[in-house]
Design an enzyme around this catalytic site. Structure first.
Site, mmCIF file in Angstrom:
data_model
loop_
_atom_site.group_PDB
_atom_site.id
_atom_site.type_symbol
_atom_site.label_atom_id
_atom_site.label_comp_id
_atom_site.label_asym_id
_atom_site.label_seq_id
_atom_site.Cartn_x
_atom_site.Cartn_y
_atom_site.Cartn_z
ATOM 1 N N SER A 84 13.141 6.343 -13.520
ATOM 2 C CA SER A 84 12.070 7.032 -14.228
ATOM 3 C C SER A 84 11.911 8.458 -13.698
ATOM 4 C CB SER A 84 10.771 6.233 -14.060
ATOM 5 O OG SER A 84 9.651 7.057 -14.145
ATOM 6 N N SER A 85 11.901 8.597 -12.371
ATOM 7 C CA SER A 85 11.714 9.930 -11.781
ATOM 8 C C SER A 85 12.889 10.845 -12.081
ATOM 9 C CB SER A 85 11.576 9.843 -10.267
ATOM 10 O OG SER A 85 10.668 8.879 -9.900
ATOM 11 N N ASP A 134 6.416 21.588 -26.286
ATOM 12 C CA ASP A 134 6.474 20.242 -25.705
ATOM 13 C C ASP A 134 7.543 20.255 -24.624
ATOM 14 O OD1 ASP A 134 6.583 17.352 -25.289
ATOM 15 O OD2 ASP A 134 5.532 17.205 -27.193
ATOM 16 N N HIS A 170 12.618 11.896 3.632
ATOM 17 C CA HIS A 170 11.954 13.135 4.013
ATOM 18 C C HIS A 170 11.730 14.060 2.831
ATOM 19 C CE1 HIS A 170 9.710 15.374 6.749
ATOM 20 N NE2 HIS A 170 10.208 16.437 6.170
ATOM 21 N N GLU A 214 11.265 13.085 -0.003
ATOM 22 C CA GLU A 214 10.218 12.390 -0.752
ATOM 23 C C GLU A 214 8.818 12.855 -0.329
ATOM 24 O OE1 GLU A 214 10.211 10.347 -3.319
ATOM 25 O OE2 GLU A 214 8.070 9.851 -3.232
ATOM 26 N N ARG A 259 1.866 0.936 15.099
ATOM 27 C CA ARG A 259 1.578 0.775 13.668
ATOM 28 C C ARG A 259 1.865 -0.657 13.250
ATOM 29 N NH1 ARG A 259 5.553 4.718 10.481
ATOM 30 N NH2 ARG A 259 4.419 3.852 8.725
ATOM 31 N N LYS A 303 2.400 29.734 3.458
ATOM 32 C CA LYS A 303 1.566 29.263 2.352
ATOM 33 C C LYS A 303 0.091 29.231 2.767
ATOM 34 C CE LYS A 303 2.909 26.954 -0.974
ATOM 35 N NZ LYS A 303 3.464 27.973 -1.824
ATOM 36 N N SER A 329 -2.675 26.675 -5.366
ATOM 37 C CA SER A 329 -2.510 28.105 -5.638
ATOM 38 C C SER A 329 -3.251 28.523 -6.903
ATOM 39 C CB SER A 329 -1.026 28.445 -5.782
ATOM 40 O OG SER A 329 -0.349 28.174 -4.583
ATOM 41 N N TRP A 374 7.287 -0.011 3.896
ATOM 42 C CA TRP A 374 7.841 0.703 2.726
ATOM 43 C C TRP A 374 9.229 1.228 3.025
ATOM 44 C CZ3 TRP A 374 9.053 5.896 1.309
ATOM 45 C CH2 TRP A 374 8.881 6.842 2.319
ATOM 46 N N THR A 410 5.564 26.862 5.752
ATOM 47 C CA THR A 410 4.268 26.219 5.540
ATOM 48 C C THR A 410 3.145 27.151 5.990
ATOM 49 O OG1 THR A 410 5.399 24.158 6.053
ATOM 50 C CG2 THR A 410 3.014 24.066 5.878
ATOM 51 N N TYR A 430 7.973 15.700 0.641
ATOM 52 C CA TYR A 430 7.714 17.005 0.020
ATOM 53 C C TYR A 430 7.522 16.858 -1.479
ATOM 54 C CZ TYR A 430 8.708 18.811 4.561
ATOM 55 O OH TYR A 430 8.654 19.043 5.891
ATOM 56 N N HIS A 485 14.376 13.239 12.184
ATOM 57 C CA HIS A 485 13.207 13.311 13.070
ATOM 58 C C HIS A 485 12.325 12.068 12.898
ATOM 59 C CE1 HIS A 485 10.953 15.786 9.786
ATOM 60 N NE2 HIS A 485 10.694 14.514 9.638
ATOM 61 N N HIS A 486 12.652 11.230 11.910
ATOM 62 C CA HIS A 486 11.967 9.933 11.803
ATOM 63 C C HIS A 486 12.638 8.889 12.698
ATOM 64 C CE1 HIS A 486 9.616 11.117 8.202
ATOM 65 N NE2 HIS A 486 10.648 11.890 7.978
ATOM 66 N N HIS A 519 0.842 -1.202 0.000
ATOM 67 C CA HIS A 519 0.000 0.000 0.000
ATOM 68 C C HIS A 519 0.876 1.251 0.000
ATOM 69 C CE1 HIS A 519 -3.103 2.881 1.174
ATOM 70 N NE2 HIS A 519 -2.348 3.241 2.205
#
Lengths: 283, 534
Positions: free
Chosen positions: B177-178, B108, B261, B263, B458, B339, B276, B148, B336, B265, B310-311, B78
């Site tokens: 790919s990314s 293009d 981390h 990722e 979890r 925004k 926006s 994951w 943040t 964002y 922080h993880h 998942h």
């Protein structure tokens, strides 16, 4: 006005739920049905965590409520019917500075108690006794390096093994035993994969990492049994390796130590660590 | 802007038709469409997995899974599918590919053939991940059940079967790919803006894509390195993460979160850009504090690289290190906040129309705020000690991703669907979809805060009986959001069958970006004559 009413109603509902939920099956050292907050504290560190969490909860509720209120005002005052001609404002230096500076001030306000709590947790005081907890797939082994050469395994009780009143998935065969009001130094390691030793009522959680020794500490202020669960995914039976700590009086603890030295003595067959590694070998 | 050449289809014939049009495609719009279709498929698979998990967790005890290994396979798949095969393809590959060239006035992407391979690596990657579900992972059981995050040593000695190898190769392809996509976007945005479109005139959606692709370019290679080391630890006897050979399992966590981390964002910043555009369109008012908005995204991206540990507050880091990561993490709240308040200020004084995209955008602003403030709680190592690896964390990151990123994807979908397809969606169906999802996901995830606070870990298939109540509520919420997803698919089918023409610009004066000056759908090749930006 209607917003105010609705918020009052919500607050009343939450208070009602808190009132109704918390005392039901109020187990010290374990979660209760429909519980909303942190588990009841049984150590000075947890008392501080609860205070700090409540402090943060007020702040974040105020912030989220403020943003919600702004959105509601905007939707009411500035929808196409109420305000058919949009303004052309796109800048306001003062307000932009304000919404940068004020959050910084709020964060600094949070940081002070945050650091105090962090230092309390991480500066381990001179301990009265040390317990070593070793995470294994899928149980915990405890040894008491200050109190003799013994180690024992603590496995979850399965259906049919539990006595009346022992909670499912939390109760174990051999609890870790510590004396009340003593500073207990916990050291952890993992013997196969990473596990994590956690007891919510004491406010502790520390990973048990293979090849490393980690440490934390707690002082249990009330006698009783306190439960926790492995808190790092460790494979198939991660959900089934609970932690149970029995807090007893000092006399009872001394008696238990004497008993444990005999019961779990290493010369009784194979040392338990060897048993544990023998169990792992066939994998 | 008024000198836009409208291509009237005189070039519609000189491209391949049928399956060749897509397999061989070098057209950013066709590739974008394929990405979106792929993301729909990924979302469907990932969503079915999540409902499977909620079915299991609805009541205490094991009901559907005969052991918790399979449940952990579900959580792992998942997570990976939603991140790599749903959110990223939808936001960057889908909306990014479609809209970045249109919004900057480019014909293009800079490297059309690379764009093709970027997309076609994804189905291969997805196939490898699906294969991993059917080969041995943990001893005697199929699939990767290491989460994951695939922490070593659970993903090395804990998973002796080849499933983790397939997952690693899948991530390698998705990462390649990314990275190719990122290079393409950076080149396009830097070099192919229409005359007069300076960086500071670019729409915020383009800014958001630019920030995102830089994050990809810098973060993905770190993941690639980490999982390559995992691969060699598993197969070639290296011991990067094995203590008995002098390695350290925590090295993997540091490498993983140095990628992980940024990722998160990568998953949310394109959504900032979409919100926006949408808020400005439906408030009929330009974005408030444009430069602040653009540089807030740059700041979030930059700080996002220095907060990773922080993880890892419970892994045994020193006091000084934890204190540093507390401060650095809390700093992210500042841009943040800029925004959030700028979106509110954009609406302030506006003339708001509550079309479906706007509902999703406003829903996003509030729910992202909720997820953001619980992030401030978690940033504090002292209290995170109690919350790390509990459902509080699950609630937090689903508020910012499932209710945040996914809400922006739906906002963008309804906003650009008329442009991309040429057809108008049905407002009542769109609104029904919004309300079902809004109610459903809040019922799923709000109670998970309570579960986490009371200590539920979890990634467990069965839980102590005291957690039963809120788990039941949470599961019911997931069925409601499942119905919402069905309404979504029905709405898409309905719009294509109804064929109500949308016109060039269905949103009126508020929609000021270049894509609304083109016909809907835009011609196969747009801007035969480049637009001039005043």
């Amino acid at each position: 006005m209607s917003l105010l009413n609705r918020m009052t109603l919500l607050a009343m509902m939450i208070i009602a739920m808190l009132g109704a939920g918390e005392p039901a099956l109020a187990g010290l050292g374990q979660p209760s049905p429909w519980q909303l907050g942190l588990q009841e504290s049984a150590s000075p560190v947890m008392t501080d965590i609860i205070w700090f969490h409540d402090f943060l909860l007020y702040i974040i509720t105020a912030i989220a409520g403020f943003v919600l209120a702004l959105l509601i005002v905007v939707m009411v005052r500035f929808n196409a019917r109420a305000n058919p001609i949009p303004w052309r404002t796109t800048h306001n230096t003062l307000i932009e500075i304000a919404w940068t500076i004020i959050p910084i001030m709020i964060l600094m306000f949070i940081a002070v108690p945050s650091f105090k709590l962090l230092f309390l947790q991480l500066n381990v005081p001179a301990a009265d006794l040390t317990v070593k907890a070793t995470g294994k797939q899928w149980y915990w082994s405890y040894s008491y390096p200050d109190n003799g050469e013994f180690e024992f395994d603590s496995l979850m009780l399965k259906d049919g093994e539990r006595k009346e009143g022992q909670p499912r998935l939390l109760a174990v065969d051999n609890e870790m035993v510590v004396p009340v009001n003593k500073i207990v130094h916990v050291i952890t390691t993992g013997s196969d994969v990473i596990h994590s030793f956690a007891v919510p009522s004491f406010g502790i959680k520390i990973d048990a990492v293979p090849g490393r020794i980690n440490e934390t500490w707690f002082t249990a202020t009330k006698e009783g049994i306190y439960y926790g669960q492995c808190s790092e995914l460790c494979g198939k039976d991660h959900a089934f390796m609970p932690i149970a700590v029995r807090v007893v009086s000092e006399q009872a603890f001394s008696a238990w130590i004497e008993d444990a030295k005999k019961k779990y003595a290493r010369n009784e067959g194979l040392p338990s660590t060897a048993v544990a590694s023998a169990q792992r070998l066939p994998q | 802007m008024d000198t836009i050449a409208k291509a009237h289809g005189e070039d519609q014939h000189d491209h391949p038709h049928g399956w060749r049009r897509y397999l061989y495609s070098t057209n950013h719009k066709d590739i974008g469409t394929m990405y979106l279709a792929f993301a729909l498929l990924g979302g469907l698979v990932g969503g079915v997995l999540s409902i499977g998990m909620r079915l299991e967790l609805m009541h205490p005890g094991l009901q559907f899974f005969h052991d918790s290994h399979m449940f952990n396979v579900f959580t792992t798949a998942h997570g990976l599918i939603m991140i790599f095969f749903m959110v990223m393809p939808a936001m960057i590959g889908g909306f990014g590919n479609w809209m970045v060239p249109l919004m900057i006035g480019a014909p293009d992407m800079a490297f059309p053939r690379m764009n093709n391979i970027s997309f076609w690596l994804l189905p291969a990657s997805f196939t490898l991940l699906i294969i991993s579900l059917f080969v041995e992972g943990e001893p005697g059981a199929p699939g990767v059940a290491a989460g994951w995050t695939i922490y070593a040593p659970l993903s090395t000695t804990g998973h002796p079967g080849p499933a983790v190898d397939f997952a690693i190769l899948s991530l390698h392809l998705a990462g390649a790919s990314s990275i190719l996509g990122a290079i393409n976007f950076i080149t396009t945005i830097f070099n192919m803006r229409a005359p007069g479109m300076t960086m500071h005139k670019m729409p915020l959606f383009v800014w958001s894509q630019l920030v995102t692709v830089f994050l990809i370019l810098l973060a993905m290679p770190v993941l690639a390195g980490a999982i390559t080391m995992l691969l060699t630890d598993r197969n070639f006897g290296t011991t990067f993460f094995t203590p008995s050979g002098g390695g350290d399992p925590l090295l993997f966590q540091h490498l993983f979160w140095f990628f992980g981390h940024p990722e998160v964002y990568i998953l949310i910043v394109p959504g900032f850009g979409m919100v926006s555009q949408i808020v400005a369109t439906f408030a009929r008012k330009p974005v408030f504090g444009y430069l602040g908005m653009a540089y807030a995204m740059v700041a979030i991206g930059g700080i996002g690289f220095v907060v990773w540990a922080h993880h890892m507050y419970t892994v045994g880091m020193s006091t000084a290190v934890q204190a540093y990561f507390v401060v650095a993490t809390m700093v992210i709240a500042v841009p943040t906040g800029v925004k959030i308040f700028s979106w509110v200020a954009t609406m302030w004084g506006g003339s708001l129309e509550f079309k479906t995209p706007m509902l999703w955008a406003i829903g996003f602003i509030f729910l992202f705020t909720v997820g953001g403030v619980t992030g401030v709680v978690l940033a504090n190592a002292g209290v995170d000690r109690s919350l790390q690896d509990t459902y509080y964390v699950v609630a937090h990151f689903h508020y910012v991703l499932s209710l945040g990123a996914v809400f922006t994807i739906f906002a963008g979908w309804y906003y650009w669907f008329p442009k991309m397809s040429g057809y108008m969606y049905s407002e009542p169906i769109g609104k029904l979809h919004f309300w079902l999802t809004f109610i459903g996901v809040n019922i799923v995830f709000f109670p998970q805060h309570f579960l986490g606070l009371s200590g539920m870990p979890r990634r467990i298939a069965d839980y102590p009986d005291a957690f039963a109540g809120w788990n039941l509520v949470s599961s019911i919420g997931s069925y409601i959001s499942g119905v919402g997803a069905l309404v979504f698919f029905f709405g898409v089918a309905h719009a294509f069958m109804r064929k109500q023409r949308a016109g060039d610009n269905p949103w009126g004066a508020g929609a000021t970006t270049l894509e609304w000056t083109l016909p809907s759908p835009p011609p196969f090749h747009q801007y035969n004559e480049l637009p001039l930006i005043k």
